[in-house]
Design an enzyme around this catalytic site. Structure first.
Site, PDB file in Angstrom:
ATOM      1  N   GLY A   1      -4.734   3.672   4.421  1.00 15.52           N
ATOM      2  CA  GLY A   1      -3.529   3.663   3.593  1.00 15.52           C
ATOM      3  C   GLY A   1      -3.264   2.240   3.158  1.00 15.52           C
ATOM      4  O   GLY A   1      -3.435   1.315   3.924  1.00 15.52           O
ATOM      5  N   THR A   2      -2.907   2.076   1.916  1.00 15.80           N
ATOM      6  CA  THR A   2      -2.829   0.731   1.347  1.00 15.80           C
ATOM      7  C   THR A   2      -2.003   0.776   0.080  1.00 15.80           C
ATOM      8  O   THR A   2      -1.902   1.821  -0.556  1.00 15.80           O
ATOM      9  CB  THR A   2      -4.233   0.252   0.940  1.00 15.80           C
ATOM     10  N   THR A   3      -1.486  -0.366  -0.314  1.00 15.61           N
ATOM     11  CA  THR A   3      -1.032  -0.509  -1.689  1.00 15.61           C
ATOM     12  C   THR A   3      -1.659  -1.768  -2.255  1.00 15.61           C
ATOM     13  O   THR A   3      -1.585  -2.830  -1.633  1.00 15.61           O
ATOM     14  CB  THR A   3       0.494  -0.602  -1.768  1.00 15.61           C
TER      15      THR A   3
ATOM     16  N   SER B   1      -2.301   4.364  -1.208  1.00 13.42           N
ATOM     17  CA  SER B   1      -1.342   5.430  -0.875  1.00 13.42           C
ATOM     18  C   SER B   1       0.064   5.132  -1.383  1.00 13.42           C
ATOM     19  O   SER B   1       0.857   6.039  -1.568  1.00 13.42           O
ATOM     20  CB  SER B   1      -1.322   5.640   0.637  1.00 13.42           C
TER      21      SER B   1
END
Lengths: 211, 243
Positions: free
Chosen positions: A17-19, A145
């Site tokens: 999960g990352t931005t 995400s």
């Protein structure tokens, strides 16, 4: 392989999960990400640098499976170096998404990287998808995400004459909002500013009020 | 005895001769040197390529059916001297390398990339005992990403070299001499065309007919195959000035 690869390879085969966000300006490109590596519902690592240099004046962001992203980074770095030694000049930034696209054709990598770079022909911001799509952005983009939260901020804050400083602040705010609202984003900020002079990367353990 | 046969070294062309030479390559060069010439000249913002199709014109021959200059990419052309079918094969290989390069990097930014690739192809045939070397020399002209015109010659051995003006084929040393004596840096297109026509008409014996020539001009924005009328005019202009 460097330590980083081994460390993360052991940690995660699962989706990270990352931005990650990228903003293009007239004077350069700004890229920013959070620092959390998630493993299922827990956090595996809190201080990952998700902006990876692949060229003197280009970076890719890490979004998706960490091991895949690192392998792709190593391969890209290799291709960029060989290109330079073979042809006596740096690989044009415009060629990098093609090289990446061809890697996606050979192996299946679960990643959604942003590619950002600058050379004497201009400033470039791309997203390359595992299905082979090369998408060139003239304004901004986001992956990971927390993409909905970040995009909302970018959409509101972007304007045509955005300066490098304004873009840095906007990127910070996009990661900040995503960190607060997306469970798989957080633990700080990595922000890189790419100009013709090179890549300037700064890491923060928590999201600062100001850069 | 077979092993003591003096001519044994001629049996396989991948075997060096006693002087360190490769005979089959020398024969390939001879075959190039006895066939219709090709000339390339670099001018300020482009390349002009010329190639002679046959030695004798015939009213029954469809001259367009003989291609001596092949288009490789939008801004890259290849002229050759030697075996016509070998030339066609190498043109096709160059096109394949062009495709490959575009797939790899999005564009063909430098002509030299194709030159190195085709040079490897040619060299492969020299190393193999089952293949003969290509019986052609190539002239490849193209425009690089920064607008610089590039002109390369590739020998039957595969060795590439870059030139401002170069001739291959029959009488190539005389033609080369003529270009060397008259070449000036930063010529414009018309001056280059004049020089290339002069150099060929001077050494082809009979008055050259336009249908025997392929002439192509490559610049950053254009790839122009000269029509027979234009070539006729160019030849006439040269003739007028001689008189």
């Amino acid at each position: 392989m460097n330590n980083n690869t081994k460390e993360a390879g052991e940690i995660s085969e699962e989706k990270n999960g990352t931005t990650t966000v990228g903003i293009k300006t007239k004077d350069g490109v700004v890229v920013a990400t959070d620092r959390k590596v998630s493993y299922f519902m827990s956090t595996a690592k809190k201080d990952m640098n998700k902006i990876m240099p692949i060229h003197d004046t280009a970076v890719m962001t890490m979004a998706g499976v960490v091991g895949h992203a690192q392998k792709v980074r190593d391969k890209l770095q290799g291709k960029v170096t060989t290109y330079e030694s073979r042809r006596g000049r740096k690989m044009p930034i415009e060629s990098i998404p093609y090289v990446l696209r061809n890697m996606f054709e050979e192996d299946h990598y679960h990643i959604g990287p942003i590619l950002a770079g600058v050379d004497n022909t201009g400033n470039y911001l791309y997203e390359v998808e595992p299905n082979g799509a090369i998408i060139s952005y003239k304004e901004y983009t986001s992956t990971g995400s927390g993409v909905q939260f970040a995009t909302g901020v970018l959409e509101q804050g972007y304007h045509d004459d955005i300066t490098l400083e304004e873009a840095q602040e906007l990127a910070l705010n996009a990661i900040k909002t995503a960190s607060e609202r997306d469970n798989f984003t957080g633990d700080g900020l990595v922000i890189a500013t790419i100009t013709e002079d090179g890549v300037d990367t700064n890491l923060y353990d928590s999201i600062p009020d100001k850069l | 005895m077979y092993m003591n046969d003096k001519k044994n070294y001629l049996r396989g062309h991948s075997i060096f001769g006693s002087n360190g030479n490769l005979h089959q390559i020398e024969y390939a060069e001879k075959s190039v040197n006895s066939s219709e010439p090709s000339v390339g000249i670099q001018f300020e913002n482009g390349i002009v390529l010329l190639s002679q199709k046959t030695t004798k014109s015939s009213p029954l021959l469809i001259h367009d059916s003989i291609e001596k200059i092949h288009r490789i990419d939008e801004q890259i052309g290849m002229a050759f001297s030697g075996h016509i079918t070998d030339g066609r094969i190498l043109a096709e290989k160059l096109r394949e390398h062009t495709e490959e390069e575009k797939l790899q990097f999005g564009n063909v930014s430098e002509t030299s990339v194709l030159i190195h690739a085709i040079s490897e192809d040619i060299q492969d045939t020299i190393k193999s005992t089952e293949l003969r070397p290509y019986g052609v020399s190539l002239l490849v002209g193209g425009i690089d990403f920064n607008g610089t015109p590039q002109l390369y010659k590739i020998d039957p051995s595969g060795a590439p070299s870059a030139w401002k003006g170069v001739a291959i084929g029959k009488n190539c040393s005389d033609i080369q001499q003529h270009i060397e004596n008259n070449y000036v840096d930063k010529m414009d297109k018309d001056e280059a065309l004049k020089l290339i026509i002069e150099s060929i008409t001077k050494y082809t014996g009979d008055k050259i007919q336009p249908e025997l020539l392929d002439i192509t001009i490559i610049t950053e924005d254009d790839y122009i195959e000269q029509s027979q009328e234009t070539i006729q005019k160019l030849i006439n202009n040269i003739g007028d000035k001689d008189e």
